[in-house]
Design an enzyme around this catalytic site. Structure first.
Site, PDB file in Angstrom:
ATOM      1  N   HIS A 116      33.554  44.689  35.171  1.00  0.00           N
ATOM      2  CA  HIS A 116      34.271  43.446  34.862  1.00  0.00           C
ATOM      3  C   HIS A 116      33.348  42.472  34.122  1.00  0.00           C
ATOM      4  CE1 HIS A 116      37.019  40.003  36.253  1.00  0.00           C
ATOM      5  NE2 HIS A 116      35.925  39.372  35.861  1.00  0.00           N
ATOM      6  N   GLU A 117      32.099  42.325  34.609  1.00  0.00           N
ATOM      7  CA  GLU A 117      31.165  41.374  33.976  1.00  0.00           C
ATOM      8  C   GLU A 117      30.750  41.865  32.588  1.00  0.00           C
ATOM      9  OE1 GLU A 117      31.160  38.630  35.312  1.00  0.00           O
ATOM     10  OE2 GLU A 117      31.884  39.268  37.273  1.00  0.00           O
ATOM     11  N   HIS A 151      33.180  40.912  29.990  1.00  0.00           N
ATOM     12  CA  HIS A 151      33.050  39.528  29.505  1.00  0.00           C
ATOM     13  C   HIS A 151      32.093  39.448  28.312  1.00  0.00           C
ATOM     14  CE1 HIS A 151      35.321  36.994  32.252  1.00  0.00           C
ATOM     15  NE2 HIS A 151      34.771  37.546  33.320  1.00  0.00           N
ATOM     16  N   GLY A 206      30.290  37.671  40.878  1.00  0.00           N
ATOM     17  CA  GLY A 206      29.671  37.982  39.595  1.00  0.00           C
ATOM     18  C   GLY A 206      29.911  36.840  38.627  1.00  0.00           C
ATOM     19  N   CYS A 237      39.053  36.523  38.688  1.00  0.00           N
ATOM     20  CA  CYS A 237      38.096  36.063  37.670  1.00  0.00           C
ATOM     21  C   CYS A 237      37.981  34.550  37.772  1.00  0.00           C
ATOM     22  CB  CYS A 237      38.579  36.456  36.273  1.00  0.00           C
ATOM     23  SG  CYS A 237      37.434  35.979  34.966  1.00  0.00           S
ATOM     24  N   LEU A 238      36.755  34.057  37.781  1.00  0.00           N
ATOM     25  CA  LEU A 238      36.556  32.610  37.895  1.00  0.00           C
ATOM     26  C   LEU A 238      37.075  31.888  36.645  1.00  0.00           C
ATOM     27  CD1 LEU A 238      32.973  32.762  39.449  1.00  0.00           C
ATOM     28  CD2 LEU A 238      35.127  32.298  40.652  1.00  0.00           C
ATOM     29  N   GLN A 278      30.955  33.011  30.301  1.00  0.00           N
ATOM     30  CA  GLN A 278      31.792  32.159  31.169  1.00  0.00           C
ATOM     31  C   GLN A 278      31.195  30.759  31.344  1.00  0.00           C
ATOM     32  OE1 GLN A 278      32.062  35.401  34.362  1.00  0.00           O
ATOM     33  NE2 GLN A 278      34.043  34.374  34.549  1.00  0.00           N
TER      34      GLN A 278
END
Ligand code: K1U
Ligand code: ZN
Length: 173
Positions: A136-137, A140, A46, A94-95, A51
């Site tokens: 999660h996304e 963000h 994702g 998480c990236l 991000q």
């Protein structure tokens, strides 16, 4: 399509509320495609627009396994219209918090309404890894990272490890 640089915490742009899009036009479609290419290049499942430094309510997801056909999902202005009462703990990464993982408690299933890449309103019910990833996304988009769901102790441990890794020192905890 383009691979975009991914912001890493504690970048303040990861902590801001993203703006709704008026409609999904060519510019937003291009952003969605660039985000998918960026997500695949980083081996993520994702990615949310903040991000990559874009403060818009846009996210992409693909939870297909390597042995499955790709199944990209593009969302703008996603809203949770129903969440299960039951919750579950699941390990998240998480990236924007590279190599950090922790268990987070979230509703087991959610129903999400969003605009797709053709500006059509859609709804999906998401559980298992898709349900976790979409929550999660969506976090963000509100400037929330998975560590914000943890105790202060656990959050600070992860942020300290990340700082040490960035300074090139081995982490001790
Ligand atoms: O938002 C992101 O940074 C993407 C993130 C999504 C995510 C992973 C696991 C649980 C919740 C949300 C990632 O893709 S991190 C990469 C990763 O750890 C992973 C990759 C494939 C399968 C599982 C995890
Ligand atoms: Zn993330």
């Amino acid at each position: 399509m383009a691979v975009l640089p991914i912001l890493v915490a504690p970048d303040p742009r990861l902590k801001t509320q993203a703006q709704s899009v008026e409609k999904v036009d060519g510019e937003i479609r291009q952003l969605m495609d660039d985000m998918l290419e960026t997500m695949y290049a980083a081996n993520g499942i994702g990615l949310a627009a903040p991000q990559v430094g874009v403060s818009k309510r846009v996210l992409v997801i693909d939870v297909a396994r390597d042995d499955e056909k790709p199944n990209p999902i593009r969302m703008a202005n996603p809203e949770i219209v129903w969440a299960s009462e039951t919750e579950q703990l699941h390990e998240e990464g998480c990236l924007s918090l590279p190599e950090q993982f922790a268990e987070v408690m979230r509703p087991t299933a959610v129903r999400v309404r969003y605009l797709d890449h053709e500006n059509e309103i859609r709804e999906i019910e998401a559980d298992e890894i898709l349900g976790i990833c979409v929550q999660h996304e969506m976090d963000h988009l509100d400037g929330t990272l998975f560590v914000d769901h943890l105790s202060n102790l656990k959050r600070n441990m992860i942020l300290r490890k990340l700082q040490k890794a960035r300074r090139g020192q081995p982490a001790t905890v």
